[in-house]
Design a protein around this motif. Sequence first.
Motif, mmCIF file in Angstrom:
data_model
loop_
_atom_site.group_PDB
_atom_site.id
_atom_site.type_symbol
_atom_site.label_atom_id
_atom_site.label_comp_id
_atom_site.label_asym_id
_atom_site.label_seq_id
_atom_site.Cartn_x
_atom_site.Cartn_y
_atom_site.Cartn_z
ATOM 1 N N LYS A 125 -2.205 10.296 -5.975
ATOM 2 C CA LYS A 125 -0.914 9.609 -5.915
ATOM 3 C C LYS A 125 -0.921 8.535 -4.832
ATOM 4 C CE LYS A 125 1.681 13.646 -7.422
ATOM 5 N NZ LYS A 125 2.604 14.704 -6.988
ATOM 6 N N TYR A 126 -1.530 8.858 -3.704
ATOM 7 C CA TYR A 126 -1.611 7.906 -2.598
ATOM 8 C C TYR A 126 -2.435 6.684 -2.998
ATOM 9 C CZ TYR A 126 -2.142 6.346 2.223
ATOM 10 O OH TYR A 126 -2.120 5.615 3.377
ATOM 11 N N MET A 127 -3.553 6.912 -3.681
ATOM 12 C CA MET A 127 -4.383 5.797 -4.149
ATOM 13 C C MET A 127 -3.619 4.932 -5.153
ATOM 14 S SD MET A 127 -7.552 5.489 -3.022
ATOM 15 C CE MET A 127 -8.494 4.842 -4.389
ATOM 16 N N ALA A 128 -2.898 5.566 -6.067
ATOM 17 C CA ALA A 128 -2.104 4.819 -7.044
ATOM 18 C C ALA A 128 -1.027 3.990 -6.343
ATOM 19 C CB ALA A 128 -1.471 5.775 -8.046
ATOM 20 N N LYS A 129 -0.450 4.552 -5.311
ATOM 21 C CA LYS A 129 0.568 3.828 -4.544
ATOM 22 C C LYS A 129 -0.027 2.597 -3.880
ATOM 23 C CE LYS A 129 1.384 4.152 -0.522
ATOM 24 N NZ LYS A 129 1.452 3.437 0.759
ATOM 25 N N TRP A 130 -1.209 2.723 -3.317
ATOM 26 C CA TRP A 130 -1.867 1.575 -2.687
ATOM 27 C C TRP A 130 -2.185 0.497 -3.711
ATOM 28 C CZ3 TRP A 130 -2.504 -0.450 1.907
ATOM 29 C CH2 TRP A 130 -2.250 0.336 3.021
ATOM 30 N N GLN A 131 -2.618 0.890 -4.887
ATOM 31 C CA GLN A 131 -2.908 -0.088 -5.928
ATOM 32 C C GLN A 131 -1.630 -0.765 -6.408
ATOM 33 O OE1 GLN A 131 -6.061 -0.963 -6.516
ATOM 34 N NE2 GLN A 131 -6.505 0.551 -4.947
ATOM 35 N N ALA A 132 -0.541 -0.029 -6.468
ATOM 36 C CA ALA A 132 0.747 -0.600 -6.869
ATOM 37 C C ALA A 132 1.255 -1.606 -5.846
ATOM 38 C CB ALA A 132 1.775 0.506 -7.075
ATOM 39 N N GLY A 133 0.788 -1.477 -4.615
ATOM 40 C CA GLY A 133 1.184 -2.413 -3.564
ATOM 41 C C GLY A 133 0.854 -3.854 -3.907
ATOM 42 N N PHE A 134 -0.171 -4.062 -4.704
ATOM 43 C CA PHE A 134 -0.533 -5.411 -5.144
ATOM 44 C C PHE A 134 0.629 -6.074 -5.878
ATOM 45 C CE2 PHE A 134 -1.964 -8.002 -8.724
ATOM 46 C CZ PHE A 134 -2.633 -9.012 -8.059
ATOM 47 N N PHE A 135 1.325 -5.304 -6.712
ATOM 48 C CA PHE A 135 2.419 -5.853 -7.509
ATOM 49 C C PHE A 135 3.661 -6.142 -6.673
ATOM 50 C CE2 PHE A 135 -0.207 -3.443 -10.499
ATOM 51 C CZ PHE A 135 -0.540 -4.468 -11.359
ATOM 52 N N ILE A 136 3.712 -5.595 -5.467
ATOM 53 C CA ILE A 136 4.808 -5.890 -4.542
ATOM 54 C C ILE A 136 4.436 -7.062 -3.641
ATOM 55 C CG2 ILE A 136 6.202 -4.982 -2.629
ATOM 56 C CD1 ILE A 136 6.798 -3.685 -5.358
ATOM 57 N N THR A 137 3.246 -7.029 -3.072
ATOM 58 C CA THR A 137 2.879 -8.039 -2.079
ATOM 59 C C THR A 137 2.584 -9.410 -2.679
ATOM 60 O OG1 THR A 137 0.564 -7.330 -2.108
ATOM 61 C CG2 THR A 137 2.005 -6.344 -0.437
ATOM 62 N N THR A 138 1.982 -9.449 -3.852
ATOM 63 C CA THR A 138 1.621 -10.742 -4.433
ATOM 64 C C THR A 138 2.851 -11.610 -4.728
ATOM 65 O OG1 THR A 138 -0.403 -9.800 -5.323
ATOM 66 C CG2 THR A 138 0.336 -11.880 -6.275
ATOM 67 N N PRO A 139 3.881 -11.094 -5.406
ATOM 68 C CA PRO A 139 5.065 -11.939 -5.599
ATOM 69 C C PRO A 139 5.744 -12.333 -4.280
ATOM 70 C CG PRO A 139 5.133 -10.065 -7.084
ATOM 71 C CD PRO A 139 4.001 -9.834 -6.145
ATOM 72 N N CYS A 140 5.725 -11.415 -3.311
ATOM 73 C CA CYS A 140 6.307 -11.742 -2.006
ATOM 74 C C CYS A 140 5.532 -12.868 -1.330
ATOM 75 C CB CYS A 140 6.328 -10.514 -1.097
ATOM 76 S SG CYS A 140 7.497 -9.263 -1.593
ATOM 77 N N MET A 141 4.215 -12.788 -1.406
ATOM 78 C CA MET A 141 3.395 -13.850 -0.807
ATOM 79 C C MET A 141 3.677 -15.189 -1.477
ATOM 80 S SD MET A 141 -0.186 -11.865 -0.128
ATOM 81 C CE MET A 141 -1.047 -13.344 0.340
ATOM 82 N N TYR A 142 3.800 -15.181 -2.803
ATOM 83 C CA TYR A 142 4.120 -16.416 -3.517
ATOM 84 C C TYR A 142 5.486 -16.942 -3.087
ATOM 85 C CZ TYR A 142 5.818 -19.477 -7.164
ATOM 86 O OH TYR A 142 6.368 -20.533 -7.830
ATOM 87 N N LEU A 143 6.483 -16.065 -3.082
ATOM 88 C CA LEU A 143 7.833 -16.468 -2.710
ATOM 89 C C LEU A 143 7.881 -17.034 -1.297
ATOM 90 C CD1 LEU A 143 10.932 -16.503 -3.271
ATOM 91 C CD2 LEU A 143 10.981 -14.215 -2.264
ATOM 92 N N PHE A 144 7.315 -16.302 -0.359
ATOM 93 C CA PHE A 144 7.404 -16.713 1.042
ATOM 94 C C PHE A 144 6.574 -17.960 1.341
ATOM 95 C CE2 PHE A 144 8.112 -11.959 2.076
ATOM 96 C CZ PHE A 144 9.445 -12.059 1.718
ATOM 97 N N THR A 145 5.384 -18.064 0.760
ATOM 98 C CA THR A 145 4.492 -19.182 1.069
ATOM 99 C C THR A 145 4.835 -20.428 0.266
ATOM 100 O OG1 THR A 145 2.700 -17.657 1.572
ATOM 101 C CG2 THR A 145 2.089 -19.921 1.183
ATOM 102 N N ASP A 146 4.921 -20.293 -1.056
ATOM 103 C CA ASP A 146 5.068 -21.474 -1.905
ATOM 104 C C ASP A 146 6.516 -21.910 -2.114
ATOM 105 O OD1 ASP A 146 2.332 -21.500 -2.149
ATOM 106 O OD2 ASP A 146 2.317 -20.441 -4.061
ATOM 107 N N VAL A 147 7.413 -20.966 -2.288
ATOM 108 C CA VAL A 147 8.810 -21.319 -2.563
ATOM 109 C C VAL A 147 9.568 -21.607 -1.267
ATOM 110 C CG1 VAL A 147 10.968 -20.520 -3.601
ATOM 111 C CG2 VAL A 147 8.795 -20.012 -4.718
ATOM 112 N N LEU A 148 9.493 -20.665 -0.327
ATOM 113 C CA LEU A 148 10.226 -20.822 0.934
ATOM 114 C C LEU A 148 9.446 -21.599 1.994
ATOM 115 C CD1 LEU A 148 11.770 -17.238 1.142
ATOM 116 C CD2 LEU A 148 12.836 -19.330 0.285
#
Length: 70
Positions: free
Chosen positions: A14-37
């Motif tokens: 479960k912990y490993m799956a959670k870490w892999q799911a982190g990609f789907f949270i951090t990538t859009p945030c990185m796009y939003l913060f870097t490219d949009v904002l």
Amino acid sequence: MKTVKSYFTKTFGKYMAKWQAGFFITTPCMYLFTDVLEWPHWATVIGFQCVGAIVFWPIDTYIFSKKNED
């Protein structure tokens, strides 16, 4: 001494799956913060880490509260 098999529990899975799911949270945030904002990279890293912490705190709490049930 713990064997390799003892590390691969349901909790670890479960912990490993959670870490892999982190990609789907951090990538859009990185796009939003870097490219949009247009935040600087240092602020982007702090921003997506904070978002990840907010999103995954309840998940981590659940995973580690169930640790003894493996």
